[in-house]
Design a protein around this motif. Structure first.
Motif, PDB file in Angstrom:
ATOM      1  N   VAL A  83       0.851  -1.200   0.000  1.00 38.47           N
ATOM      2  CA  VAL A  83       0.000   0.000   0.000  1.00 38.47           C
ATOM      3  C   VAL A  83       0.883   1.245   0.000  1.00 38.47           C
ATOM      4  N   GLU A  84       1.908   1.238   0.853  1.00 33.35           N
ATOM      5  CA  GLU A  84       2.809   2.391   0.936  1.00 33.35           C
ATOM      6  C   GLU A  84       3.580   2.575  -0.369  1.00 33.35           C
ATOM      7  N   ARG A  85       3.958   1.478  -1.006  1.00 38.33           N
ATOM      8  CA  ARG A  85       4.682   1.554  -2.279  1.00 38.33           C
ATOM      9  C   ARG A  85       3.794   2.193  -3.343  1.00 38.33           C
ATOM     10  N   MET A  86       2.525   1.756  -3.405  1.00 41.87           N
ATOM     11  CA  MET A  86       1.612   2.330  -4.390  1.00 41.87           C
ATOM     12  C   MET A  86       1.361   3.812  -4.109  1.00 41.87           C
ATOM     13  N   ALA A  87       1.208   4.157  -2.845  1.00 41.35           N
ATOM     14  CA  ALA A  87       0.955   5.552  -2.492  1.00 41.35           C
ATOM     15  C   ALA A  87       2.151   6.436  -2.845  1.00 41.35           C
ATOM     16  N   ARG A  88       3.361   5.899  -2.718  1.00 42.50           N
ATOM     17  CA  ARG A  88       4.566   6.683  -2.944  1.00 42.50           C
ATOM     18  C   ARG A  88       4.886   6.858  -4.421  1.00 42.50           C
ATOM     19  N   PHE A  89       4.677   5.808  -5.210  1.00 40.08           N
ATOM     20  CA  PHE A  89       5.193   5.817  -6.578  1.00 40.08           C
ATOM     21  C   PHE A  89       4.129   5.900  -7.673  1.00 40.08           C
ATOM     22  N   SER A  90       2.856   5.708  -7.341  1.00 43.29           N
ATOM     23  CA  SER A  90       1.811   5.745  -8.360  1.00 43.29           C
ATOM     24  C   SER A  90       1.047   7.058  -8.250  1.00 43.29           C
ATOM     25  N   THR A  91       1.172   7.912  -9.258  1.00 46.29           N
ATOM     26  CA  THR A  91       0.531   9.223  -9.208  1.00 46.29           C
ATOM     27  C   THR A  91      -0.980   9.104  -9.413  1.00 46.29           C
ATOM     28  N   LEU A  92      -1.706  10.014  -8.796  1.00 45.53           N
ATOM     29  CA  LEU A  92      -3.164  10.115  -8.972  1.00 45.53           C
ATOM     30  C   LEU A  92      -3.858   8.791  -8.669  1.00 45.53           C
ATOM     31  N   TYR A  93      -3.409   8.111  -7.627  1.00 44.80           N
ATOM     32  CA  TYR A  93      -3.988   6.820  -7.263  1.00 44.80           C
ATOM     33  C   TYR A  93      -4.206   6.808  -5.755  1.00 44.80           C
ATOM     34  N   ASP A  94      -5.416   6.521  -5.351  1.00 43.67           N
ATOM     35  CA  ASP A  94      -5.757   6.480  -3.927  1.00 43.67           C
ATOM     36  C   ASP A  94      -5.483   5.077  -3.396  1.00 43.67           C
ATOM     37  N   ALA A  95      -4.245   4.843  -2.992  1.00 44.08           N
ATOM     38  CA  ALA A  95      -3.838   3.506  -2.572  1.00 44.08           C
ATOM     39  C   ALA A  95      -4.603   3.039  -1.342  1.00 44.08           C
ATOM     40  N   GLU A  96      -4.861   3.939  -0.413  1.00 43.39           N
ATOM     41  CA  GLU A  96      -5.561   3.538   0.813  1.00 43.39           C
ATOM     42  C   GLU A  96      -6.968   3.038   0.509  1.00 43.39           C
ATOM     43  N   ALA A  97      -7.619   3.644  -0.469  1.00 46.22           N
ATOM     44  CA  ALA A  97      -9.001   3.270  -0.783  1.00 46.22           C
ATOM     45  C   ALA A  97      -9.077   2.047  -1.683  1.00 46.22           C
ATOM     46  N   ARG A  98      -8.088   1.882  -2.567  1.00 42.16           N
ATOM     47  CA  ARG A  98      -8.234   0.867  -3.615  1.00 42.16           C
ATOM     48  C   ARG A  98      -7.346  -0.366  -3.430  1.00 42.16           C
ATOM     49  N   CYS A  99      -6.396  -0.322  -2.512  1.00 37.05           N
ATOM     50  CA  CYS A  99      -5.580  -1.505  -2.222  1.00 37.05           C
ATOM     51  C   CYS A  99      -6.215  -2.309  -1.085  1.00 37.05           C
ATOM     52  N   VAL A 100      -6.273  -3.613  -1.264  1.00 33.42           N
ATOM     53  CA  VAL A 100      -6.888  -4.504  -0.279  1.00 33.42           C
ATOM     54  C   VAL A 100      -5.833  -5.485   0.212  1.00 33.42           C
ATOM     55  N   PRO A 101      -5.256  -5.278   1.392  1.00 34.63           N
ATOM     56  CA  PRO A 101      -4.233  -6.207   1.900  1.00 34.63           C
ATOM     57  C   PRO A 101      -4.859  -7.551   2.292  1.00 34.63           C
ATOM     58  N   VAL A 102      -4.345  -8.617   1.706  1.00 35.83           N
ATOM     59  CA  VAL A 102      -4.858  -9.963   2.014  1.00 35.83           C
ATOM     60  C   VAL A 102      -3.740 -10.934   2.376  1.00 35.83           C
ATOM     61  N   GLY A 103      -2.476 -10.468   2.407  1.00 36.22           N
ATOM     62  CA  GLY A 103      -1.381 -11.400   2.607  1.00 36.22           C
ATOM     63  C   GLY A 103      -1.076 -12.143   1.314  1.00 36.22           C
ATOM     64  N   ARG A 104      -0.344 -13.232   1.433  1.00 35.47           N
ATOM     65  CA  ARG A 104      -0.021 -14.075   0.288  1.00 35.47           C
ATOM     66  C   ARG A 104      -0.595 -15.459   0.554  1.00 35.47           C
ATOM     67  N   PRO A 105      -1.838 -15.730   0.106  1.00 36.83           N
ATOM     68  CA  PRO A 105      -2.456 -17.034   0.380  1.00 36.83           C
ATOM     69  C   PRO A 105      -1.614 -18.211  -0.098  1.00 36.83           C
ATOM     70  N   GLN A 106      -0.809 -17.999  -1.155  1.00 40.64           N
ATOM     71  CA  GLN A 106       0.033 -19.079  -1.683  1.00 40.64           C
ATOM     72  C   GLN A 106       0.993 -19.619  -0.621  1.00 40.64           C
ATOM     73  N   LEU A 107       1.332 -18.791   0.361  1.00 43.14           N
ATOM     74  CA  LEU A 107       2.325 -19.198   1.352  1.00 43.14           C
ATOM     75  C   LEU A 107       1.748 -20.130   2.415  1.00 43.14           C
ATOM     76  N   ASP A 108       0.433 -20.209   2.521  1.00 41.67           N
ATOM     77  CA  ASP A 108      -0.163 -21.073   3.537  1.00 41.67           C
ATOM     78  C   ASP A 108       0.330 -22.510   3.391  1.00 41.67           C
ATOM     79  N   GLU A 109       0.234 -23.053   2.183  1.00 41.34           N
ATOM     80  CA  GLU A 109       0.655 -24.428   1.950  1.00 41.34           C
ATOM     81  C   GLU A 109       2.176 -24.542   1.998  1.00 41.34           C
ATOM     82  N   GLN A 110       2.881 -23.534   1.515  1.00 40.59           N
ATOM     83  CA  GLN A 110       4.343 -23.577   1.532  1.00 40.59           C
ATOM     84  C   GLN A 110       4.883 -23.638   2.954  1.00 40.59           C
ATOM     85  N   LEU A 111       4.288 -22.885   3.863  1.00 40.04           N
ATOM     86  CA  LEU A 111       4.764 -22.886   5.242  1.00 40.04           C
ATOM     87  C   LEU A 111       4.453 -24.204   5.931  1.00 40.04           C
ATOM     88  N   ARG A 112       3.305 -24.782   5.622  1.00 34.06           N
ATOM     89  CA  ARG A 112       2.994 -26.102   6.185  1.00 34.06           C
ATOM     90  C   ARG A 112       4.000 -27.135   5.691  1.00 34.06           C
TER      91      ARG A 112
END
Length: 420
Positions: free
Chosen positions: A175-204
């Protein structure tokens, strides 16, 4: 409008017939969908799917969607999901390997016809293929970009992200990366943090994998990128030197995992890839444990599970490795490539071309003393959120449900405005 000249009509018919022959014989250029759709069977019908995953690429890019299969299956268990492709060969591979429902749609009009009758609410995308706009046209869906990795490459803040209603990201760092480097983009409103679901099985899998007698170093470089400004890959500049130093020391087992697209744009990367593979194939087997290896499996999980330290480039692999909590060394490219400042790149030891003579000492230090471990574990949550087993998958499904609710409210609002 005057009728087309007879010669022009004849030429169009010849080109059309020629295209059909080329498609039937599988002679299309790489990256070109074969257009063998199920359109005739789909026209006039509906389907029960609430979620549509749009994947317009051919088999060369399957690695981008393969990492999402487990997550899509979890979502499908709660909300019916279909993968829509434009290539029958890609569809067959996805159907075979994922067990998901897949439809091949060659024409926009077919998708328009089916969606008008169907309960589909959410469209998901794992890349920025320009053909995504075929599906992005539909205003009665909510569109979310997933991408196929999170990284500190500047390409992750591409202006193309603005085409989607929302962007699923791994954590606050994105979110911070998008807010810093992407112009005219509301990162707080449009980014949805969900983690990396792919890592669930990898960590197991990592928890279940015994450690070998020798520490294993995983070297996982990225490819050369689609253009020189995105050439973060280290294979040509670092690859063989890194692998040779670790192997000849006799202190480490080395596993090399090349990017699936290595060499597609720059033949030098293909040659460097072949050189590393050949070297490892001919290298003496360590006195204890398994031999050195090249890993080209679709799933990175087993490679992560058996490794004790990662040497990689500025890429999504670095972000995913954070979940393991183990040491990491990040190379620096030699070309004119912009590297964004980020907490991980400022913390992780950097391996430049000038440092190659000291790579063995660097790996010894990181595995022996691990001086950045405490800070790295703090960064893990910043980049990935909650990495406890199953947490990211739950967040992903819940985020999809929230977006479908947003879609329902917006459709109701528009219908009310139109007096329907």
């Amino acid at each position: 409008m005057p009728a087309a000249p007879r010669g022009a009509t004849w030429r169009r018919q010849i080109r059309s017939a020629g295209g059909q022959v080329i498609r039937r014989l599988g002679m299309l250029p790489a990256g070109t969908p074969d257009g063998h759709g199920e359109d005739a069977a789909l026209l006039g019908t509906s389907w029960p799917y609430e979620v549509l995953v749009y994947f317009a690429d051919t088999a060369e890019a399957l690695y981008q969607i393969e990492q999402w299969y487990d997550t899509f299956r979890a979502l499908h268990a709660e909300h019916p999901l279909v993968v829509v492709t434009r290539d029958s060969r890609t569809a067959a591979a996805i159907r075979r390997d994922s067990g998901l429902d897949v439809r091949t749609v060659a024409h926009y009009t077919t998708l328009d016809d089916v969606l008008r009758r169907s309960p589909t609410k959410l469209a998901l995308y794992v890349n920025h293929n320009p053909e995504n706009f075929t599906c992005l046209r539909f205003g009665n869906l909510v569109h979310a970009s997933l991408m196929h990795g999170d990284s500190d490459k500047l390409v992750t803040v591409s202006n193309q992200t603005k085409a989607y209603d929302f962007s699923f990201v791994a954590g606050r760092a994105a979110v911070e990366r998008m807010a810093r480097f992407s112009t005219l983009y509301d990162a707080e409103a449009r980014c949805v943090p969900v983690g990396r679901p792919q890592l669930d099985e990898q960590l197991r899998l990592r928890e279940q994998t015994p450690r070998g007698p020798l520490p294993t170093v995983l070297y996982a470089p990225t490819w050369e990128g689609g253009q020189p400004s995105a050439e973060y890959g280290s294979l040509v500049s670092h690859g063989l030197a890194v692998v040779r130093a670790l192997v000849t020391s006799g202190r480490y087992r080395v596993v090399y995992r090349p990017h699936p697209l290595t060499g597609v744009r720059d033949a030098a990367y293909g040659e460097a890839d072949a050189a590393v593979r050949h070297y490892l194939a001919e290298a003496p087997v360590p006195a204890e444990g398994p031999g050195h290896a090249t890993d080209t499996a679709g799933d990175v999980g087993p490679a992560f599970a058996g490794a004790d330290l990662l040497v990689c480039d500025v890429s999504g692999v670095a972000m995913d490795w954070l979940a393991t909590g183990e040491p990491i060394v990040v190379t620096r490219p030699t070309g004119q490539v912009t590297i964004a400042r980020s907490p991980l790149l400022e913390l992780a030891p950097a391996l430049t071309v000038d440092d190659l003579d000291d790579v063995l000492a660097l790996v010894d230090r990181e595995l022996g003393d691990d001086p950045t471990r405490a800070e790295r574990l703090r960064l893990r949550e910043h980049y990935l959120g909650d990495t406890s087993p199953g947490a990211a998958t739950r967040r992903f499904v819940e985020a999809c449900e929230r977006l479908m609710a947003v879609r329902d409210r917006e459709v109701a609002r528009v219908n009310a405005e139109l007096g329907r």
